[in-house]
Design a protein around this motif. Structure first.
Motif, PDB file in Angstrom:
ATOM      1  N   SER A  97      12.810   4.969 -12.713  1.00 37.83           N
ATOM      2  CA  SER A  97      13.926   4.621 -11.839  1.00 37.83           C
ATOM      3  C   SER A  97      14.392   5.866 -11.096  1.00 37.83           C
ATOM      4  O   SER A  97      14.227   6.987 -11.569  1.00 37.83           O
ATOM      5  CB  SER A  97      15.078   4.007 -12.650  1.00 37.83           C
ATOM      6  N   TRP A  98      14.961   5.651  -9.931  1.00 40.35           N
ATOM      7  CA  TRP A  98      15.426   6.771  -9.116  1.00 40.35           C
ATOM      8  C   TRP A  98      16.758   6.411  -8.458  1.00 40.35           C
ATOM      9  O   TRP A  98      17.060   5.244  -8.220  1.00 40.35           O
ATOM     10  CB  TRP A  98      14.396   7.142  -8.048  1.00 40.35           C
ATOM     11  N   LYS A 132       7.319   7.829  -8.229  1.00 35.71           N
ATOM     12  CA  LYS A 132       6.020   7.167  -8.343  1.00 35.71           C
ATOM     13  C   LYS A 132       4.935   8.139  -8.784  1.00 35.71           C
ATOM     14  O   LYS A 132       4.017   7.778  -9.532  1.00 35.71           O
ATOM     15  CB  LYS A 132       5.630   6.514  -7.014  1.00 35.71           C
ATOM     16  N   VAL A 133       5.043   9.399  -8.335  1.00 33.84           N
ATOM     17  CA  VAL A 133       4.058  10.416  -8.728  1.00 33.84           C
ATOM     18  C   VAL A 133       4.057  10.600 -10.235  1.00 33.84           C
ATOM     19  O   VAL A 133       3.016  10.875 -10.847  1.00 33.84           O
ATOM     20  CB  VAL A 133       4.360  11.755  -8.023  1.00 33.84           C
ATOM     21  N   MET A 134       5.230  10.422 -10.847  1.00 29.05           N
ATOM     22  CA  MET A 134       5.345  10.602 -12.294  1.00 29.05           C
ATOM     23  C   MET A 134       5.007   9.312 -13.054  1.00 29.05           C
ATOM     24  O   MET A 134       5.155   9.235 -14.259  1.00 29.05           O
ATOM     25  CB  MET A 134       6.765  11.056 -12.651  1.00 29.05           C
ATOM     26  N   CYS A 135       4.556   8.314 -12.305  1.00 29.64           N
ATOM     27  CA  CYS A 135       4.221   7.030 -12.918  1.00 29.64           C
ATOM     28  C   CYS A 135       2.909   6.516 -12.345  1.00 29.64           C
ATOM     29  O   CYS A 135       2.760   5.340 -12.070  1.00 29.64           O
ATOM     30  CB  CYS A 135       5.338   6.033 -12.654  1.00 29.64           C
ATOM     31  N   ASP A 151      13.085   7.215   0.589  1.00 30.44           N
ATOM     32  CA  ASP A 151      11.644   6.997   0.490  1.00 30.44           C
ATOM     33  C   ASP A 151      10.974   8.170  -0.224  1.00 30.44           C
ATOM     34  O   ASP A 151      10.123   7.981  -1.096  1.00 30.44           O
ATOM     35  CB  ASP A 151      11.053   6.828   1.897  1.00 30.44           C
ATOM     36  N   GLU A 152      11.382   9.403   0.118  1.00 28.24           N
ATOM     37  CA  GLU A 152      10.802  10.589  -0.515  1.00 28.24           C
ATOM     38  C   GLU A 152      11.187  10.657  -1.992  1.00 28.24           C
ATOM     39  O   GLU A 152      10.381  11.048  -2.843  1.00 28.24           O
ATOM     40  CB  GLU A 152      11.283  11.847   0.215  1.00 28.24           C
ATOM     41  N   CYS A 153      12.431  10.265  -2.281  1.00 25.81           N
ATOM     42  CA  CYS A 153      12.892  10.272  -3.671  1.00 25.81           C
ATOM     43  C   CYS A 153      12.085   9.273  -4.491  1.00 25.81           C
ATOM     44  O   CYS A 153      11.614   9.572  -5.596  1.00 25.81           O
ATOM     45  CB  CYS A 153      14.382   9.924  -3.719  1.00 25.81           C
ATOM     46  N   GLY A 206       0.809  -1.202   0.000  1.00 26.29           N
ATOM     47  CA  GLY A 206       0.000   0.000   0.000  1.00 26.29           C
ATOM     48  C   GLY A 206       0.845   1.255   0.000  1.00 26.29           C
ATOM     49  O   GLY A 206       0.330   2.352   0.128  1.00 26.29           O
ATOM     50  N   GLY A 207       2.180   1.134  -0.116  1.00 26.68           N
ATOM     51  CA  GLY A 207       3.025   2.310  -0.087  1.00 26.68           C
ATOM     52  C   GLY A 207       4.490   1.974   0.027  1.00 26.68           C
ATOM     53  O   GLY A 207       5.284   2.753   0.542  1.00 26.68           O
ATOM     54  N   CYS A 208       4.884   0.780  -0.410  1.00 27.10           N
ATOM     55  CA  CYS A 208       6.300   0.410  -0.366  1.00 27.10           C
ATOM     56  C   CYS A 208       7.113   1.356  -1.244  1.00 27.10           C
ATOM     57  O   CYS A 208       6.655   1.771  -2.300  1.00 27.10           O
ATOM     58  CB  CYS A 208       6.507  -1.005  -0.884  1.00 27.10           C
ATOM     59  N   CYS A 209       8.314   1.681  -0.806  1.00 29.16           N
ATOM     60  CA  CYS A 209       9.216   2.492  -1.611  1.00 29.16           C
ATOM     61  C   CYS A 209      10.643   2.118  -1.226  1.00 29.16           C
ATOM     62  O   CYS A 209      11.339   2.864  -0.533  1.00 29.16           O
ATOM     63  CB  CYS A 209       8.951   3.979  -1.379  1.00 29.16           C
ATOM     64  N   ARG A 210      11.052   0.948  -1.672  1.00 30.11           N
ATOM     65  CA  ARG A 210      12.366   0.433  -1.310  1.00 30.11           C
ATOM     66  C   ARG A 210      13.321   0.456  -2.496  1.00 30.11           C
ATOM     67  O   ARG A 210      12.903   0.374  -3.641  1.00 30.11           O
ATOM     68  CB  ARG A 210      12.250  -1.005  -0.794  1.00 30.11           C
TER      69      ARG A 210
END
Length: 336
Positions: free
Chosen positions: A109-110, A95-98, A88-90, A60-64
């Motif tokens: 990718s980041w 994700k906002v752009m996808c 996580d913020e990066c 629901g919000g993974c960002c690893r």
């Protein structure tokens, strides 16, 4: 499961009433948004997957991301002018752009620099990038000397690989935001010349304990059978490096996860809340392909004992190959 599974005046009254209504409204709005934004414990629940399976990330919000890894690629946001306090913020900025339902991701990718001592003036830099081929990300370098952390984002219809068998193809949506190390390993299999030795060797159907949607029948046992198929993802002749534990959501029908640190893996045929959050989930089978998993689960088996647990082993293991699946956009381009 797998080897381990086993009042005053009117004016004042009116003002007080309006204030009370306002407070109630705020509480309602807060409750609604809290529910929408709260990380889900059962994020791979079949109900969620049926609404938008391709965007399930298992948490629901993974960002690893992967530490000590620098991905290359065309920059869509330059880190020198785009900084954050955490990876996580990066990741979320990418994700906002996808997040659209149509068209390719603007960012897939980041790359983030989060070690103050090693990064120096680059600390906090967040580079958002676009890969030429997100399934073959352009890797600049890796290793302990690398100060960057990198991650992938798969958009609508992206990041789907095929587990091909003689009984049909299981299309698996990978979750790099929740299990990046696992996903990088699966992507590495795409570039190998063969996957000899990759196979399913255990098959446990749903029996009468779970319905066709994977829901457990009230007062029924939890197995055996255990409603899952199990195999190995390690080509013969290749060394395997144990994969670290990553995101472990509640197992749902279609979840694809590791047994321990791999390379043994399983596909669940049911919603296994009783297994708790014990297994790294790196993907999920598209709902329309679960009939293939059910077909494999129905093949002839023999009884065996693993770690004092009775299991059903396939009389004839089912070989599988990990293949790249074309996205809808790629299919359109090749057909034009």
């Amino acid at each position: 499961m797998p080897r381990r599974l086993n009042d005053g005046d009117p004016g004042r009254f009116t003002a007080a009433a309006l204030l009370f209504i306002g407070l109630i409204s705020c509480l309602v709005v807060y409750a609604v948004f809290s529910t929408l934004l709260r990380p889900q414990d059962h994020a791979l629940d079949s109900a969620v997957r049926s609404q938008d399976h391709s965007r399930v990330d298992g948490g629901g919000g993974c960002c690893r991301g992967v530490d000590n890894l620098e991905l290359w690629g065309s920059a869509v946001k330059w880190g020198t002018d785009f900084k954050f306090n955490s990876s996580d913020e990066c990741c979320k900025a990418c994700k906002v752009m996808c997040s659209g339902n149509h068209g390719p991701c603007l960012c897939d990718s980041w790359v983030f620099c989060g070690d103050k001592e090693a990064c120096g003036s680059k600390f906090g830099e967040c580079w958002l990038k676009k890969q030429n081929d997100v399934l073959v990300p352009d890797r600049q370098e890796g290793g302990q000397k690398v100060m960057w952390t990198s991650g992938l984002i798969f958009g609508q219809g992206q990041g789907i690989v095929g587990f091909e068998t003689e009984h049909g193809v299981l299309h698996v949506k990978l979750h790099p935001e929740c299990a990046p190390h696992s996903v990088y390993y699966i992507l590495s299999l795409l570039s190998m010349r063969h996957c000899a030795g990759c196979q399913f060797h255990r098959a446990e159907n749903r029996g009468s304990y779970w319905d066709s949607q994977g829901n457990h029948i009230n007062n029924a046992p939890y197995g055996p059978p255990y409603a899952m198929i199990q195999g190995i993802l390690q080509p013969e002749g290749n060394m395997f490096t144990p994969i670290p534990t990553e995101h472990c959501p509640t197992i749902s029908r279609g979840s694809v996860g590791w047994v321990g640190s791999g390379p043994e893996f399983f596909i669940s045929l049911a919603n296994h809340h009783e297994w708790k959050q014990s297994y790294t989930v790196f993907g999920s089978v598209l709902p329309e392909d679960m009939e293939v998993a059910e077909r494999i689960a129905g093949l002839p088996t023999r009884t065996d004992v693993w770690n004092s647990v009775n299991v059903s082993v396939l009389e004839k293991p089912v070989s599988l190959t990990v293949r790249r699946m074309k996205s809808g956009q790629e299919q359109e381009e090749s057909g034009s």
